[in-house]
Design a protein around this motif. Structure first.
Motif, PDB file in Angstrom:
ATOM      1  N   ASP A 325      80.281  29.562  56.696  1.00 32.55           N
ATOM      2  CA  ASP A 325      79.307  30.652  56.666  1.00 32.55           C
ATOM      3  C   ASP A 325      77.973  30.160  56.109  1.00 32.55           C
ATOM      4  O   ASP A 325      76.906  30.395  56.688  1.00 32.55           O
ATOM      5  CB  ASP A 325      79.854  31.792  55.800  1.00 32.55           C
ATOM      6  N   LEU A 326      78.033  29.448  54.967  1.00 30.73           N
ATOM      7  CA  LEU A 326      76.815  28.945  54.353  1.00 30.73           C
ATOM      8  C   LEU A 326      76.120  27.924  55.258  1.00 30.73           C
ATOM      9  O   LEU A 326      74.894  27.980  55.448  1.00 30.73           O
ATOM     10  CB  LEU A 326      77.132  28.306  52.999  1.00 30.73           C
ATOM     11  N   ALA A 327      76.881  26.996  55.817  1.00 31.36           N
ATOM     12  CA  ALA A 327      76.295  25.941  56.642  1.00 31.36           C
ATOM     13  C   ALA A 327      75.626  26.501  57.892  1.00 31.36           C
ATOM     14  O   ALA A 327      74.689  25.901  58.433  1.00 31.36           O
ATOM     15  CB  ALA A 327      77.377  24.928  57.029  1.00 31.36           C
ATOM     16  N   GLY A 328      76.078  27.669  58.355  1.00 28.13           N
ATOM     17  CA  GLY A 328      75.502  28.265  59.556  1.00 28.13           C
ATOM     18  C   GLY A 328      74.282  29.133  59.291  1.00 28.13           C
ATOM     19  O   GLY A 328      73.684  29.670  60.227  1.00 28.13           O
ATOM     20  N   ARG A 329      73.923  29.266  58.030  1.00 23.91           N
ATOM     21  CA  ARG A 329      72.782  30.118  57.684  1.00 23.91           C
ATOM     22  C   ARG A 329      71.471  29.354  57.800  1.00 23.91           C
ATOM     23  O   ARG A 329      71.415  28.151  57.554  1.00 23.91           O
ATOM     24  CB  ARG A 329      72.916  30.617  56.245  1.00 23.91           C
ATOM     25  N   SER A 330      70.415  30.069  58.161  1.00 21.93           N
ATOM     26  CA  SER A 330      69.065  29.499  58.182  1.00 21.93           C
ATOM     27  C   SER A 330      68.296  30.125  57.033  1.00 21.93           C
ATOM     28  O   SER A 330      67.770  31.237  57.155  1.00 21.93           O
ATOM     29  CB  SER A 330      68.366  29.786  59.516  1.00 21.93           C
ATOM     30  N   LEU A 331      68.250  29.430  55.919  1.00 21.45           N
ATOM     31  CA  LEU A 331      67.600  29.964  54.731  1.00 21.45           C
ATOM     32  C   LEU A 331      66.108  29.661  54.753  1.00 21.45           C
ATOM     33  O   LEU A 331      65.671  28.644  55.297  1.00 21.45           O
ATOM     34  CB  LEU A 331      68.239  29.377  53.477  1.00 21.45           C
ATOM     35  N   VAL A 332      65.345  30.551  54.136  1.00 19.00           N
ATOM     36  CA  VAL A 332      63.885  30.425  54.124  1.00 19.00           C
ATOM     37  C   VAL A 332      63.401  30.392  52.681  1.00 19.00           C
ATOM     38  O   VAL A 332      63.894  31.121  51.825  1.00 19.00           O
ATOM     39  CB  VAL A 332      63.231  31.610  54.873  1.00 19.00           C
ATOM     40  N   ASN A 333      62.434  29.534  52.423  1.00 21.07           N
ATOM     41  CA  ASN A 333      61.796  29.476  51.111  1.00 21.07           C
ATOM     42  C   ASN A 333      60.858  30.672  50.987  1.00 21.07           C
ATOM     43  O   ASN A 333      59.835  30.752  51.667  1.00 21.07           O
ATOM     44  CB  ASN A 333      61.008  28.169  50.972  1.00 21.07           C
TER      45      ASN A 333
END
Length: 387
Positions: A325-333
């Motif tokens: 789940d975490l690895a598939g997320r696109s996180l933004v600063n």
């Protein structure tokens, strides 16, 4: 026969006074000692209420402006710090905010958490705990004394009643005996009221102490940044769950999880973003926790998990779902809106009951974690039974 009053004559004295007071009230020059009329009181109360509403609205606007100016999350903690700073309610917070703004020009989420944690640490010191425990002991002593006094009073009252009953039975003066009984009963009622008042006060103090001790326990067992239990709380949960697992013949697995390249995240995007990543990962792990699955922050970027009723392989599968789940997320600063590099974690899982002592299982899970790191990260390994 008296003449009718002229419509142009001076108004009665009472009306003149009212008009004078009204005029002075408009000019803000009401003299001390002058009595307000009901209309004046209502008008003044209404004006005061309007001013209070205006003051509150301005305060809400100022708090909102403060939060947005510093890009602070809309949390109760940030709101509380802004309120303390803007109103001067908490001198320590006010000075700290002024100091950091002079030094850095901006307040950050992580700084707020640190300052509030320090404030709470100041409130719940070992000395404060000792003082609270001393107060608990004092209250218990007082409570015991009140109970003893109450029992003694009831015993004395019963003995006196028996004596007066004997006097009546032996032909004593009924009016005199009844008078003594009334006096005795009044004295007993008064003593009972005093004891009840003291007991109520004792109960209030005990409740306040209970609340203080609960706050101290929460502060001592929870990680302030993520809200998860800390290492100390986890060790207590491990002892309890191990005892239950052995008693009920259930499997028990333990796991370590460590965010990959966390230092690079901090160095590249700043510690505020790093803190947000920690809280985000903590939130994902919390989703799998329940009364049989415990998740805690072990320190730094490392989390620890305990699974009662799950084998090591079953626990591994659960942790791996969170990893995916975490690895598939696109996180933004959030600071600049730029997309961050992929955020992942590595984990190691071990079967607690395969080891002689829980600490040996912890070490095995830790070794499995670092083996996952060595083999490329972003993966979950199960410790070998022979470890």
């Amino acid at each position: 026969m008296s003449a009718a009053p002229s419509p142009f004559a001076s108004p009665p004295h009472g009306l003149t006074d009212r008009l004078t007071r009204w005029a002075r009230g408009l000019s803000g020059k009401a003299e001390e000692g002058e009595e307000e009329t009901p209309v004046e009181r209502r008008s003044r109360a209404s004006t005061a209420a309007d001013r209070e509403i205006t003051r509150r609205r301005k305060l809400y606007d100022d708090i909102g402006a403060f939060l947005f100016a510093h890009d602070l999350d809309l949390t109760s903690m940030n709101f509380s710090v802004a309120l303390d700073y803007l109103t001067g309610t908490n001198i320590g917070i006010e000075k700290a905010v002024k100091a950091v703004m002079m030094e850095r020009g901006q307040v950050t989420n992580s700084w707020v958490e640190t300052v509030v944690a320090e404030q709470r640490a100041d409130e719940i010191t070992p000395e404060a705990l000792v003082a609270m425990l001393d107060k608990v002991e004092e209250n218990l002593t007082l409570f015991t004394g009140l109970m003893h006094e109450s029992r003694s009073s009831a015993k004395d009252y019963g003995a006196a009643l028996q004596e007066h009953a004997k006097d009546l039975a032996s032909g004593g003066d009924a009016e005199t005996v009844l008078g003594r009984l009334v006096s005795l009963t009044r004295s007993m009622v008064e003593k009972t009221r005093q004891v009840e008042t003291q007991l109520r006060d004792n109960q209030k103090q005990t409740q306040a102490l209970r609340s203080g001790l609960e706050n101290a326990r929460q502060a001592a067992e929870h990680d302030f940044l993520t809200g998860l239990p800390n290492r100390r709380a986890f060790e207590g949960a491990l002892r309890e769950e191990l005892s239950l697992a052995r008693a009920q013949g259930e499997p028990l697995a333990i796991g370590f999880c460590d965010i990959d390249h966390f230092k690079i995240i901090n160095d590249t995007h700043g510690h505020d973003t790093g803190d947000r990543v920690l809280k985000f990962v903590a939130g994902l792990l919390t989703k799998i926790s329940n009364d049989r699955c415990h998740v805690a922050r072990h320190g730094g970027e490392e989390f620890v998990m305990l699974f009662r009723g799950k084998t090591a392989s079953e626990a591994c599968a659960l942790v791996d779902k969170v990893r995916e789940d975490l690895a598939g997320r696109s996180l933004v600063n959030r600071a600049n809106g730029e997309k961050m590099e992929q955020v992942t974690f590595s984990a190691g899982v071990a079967d607690v009951l395969e080891y002689e002592h829980p600490r040996a299982a912890l070490r095995a899970a830790d070794r499995a974690l670092y083996l996952a790191k060595e083999h490329g990260r972003n993966r979950v390994y199960v410790a070998a039974d022979t470890d």
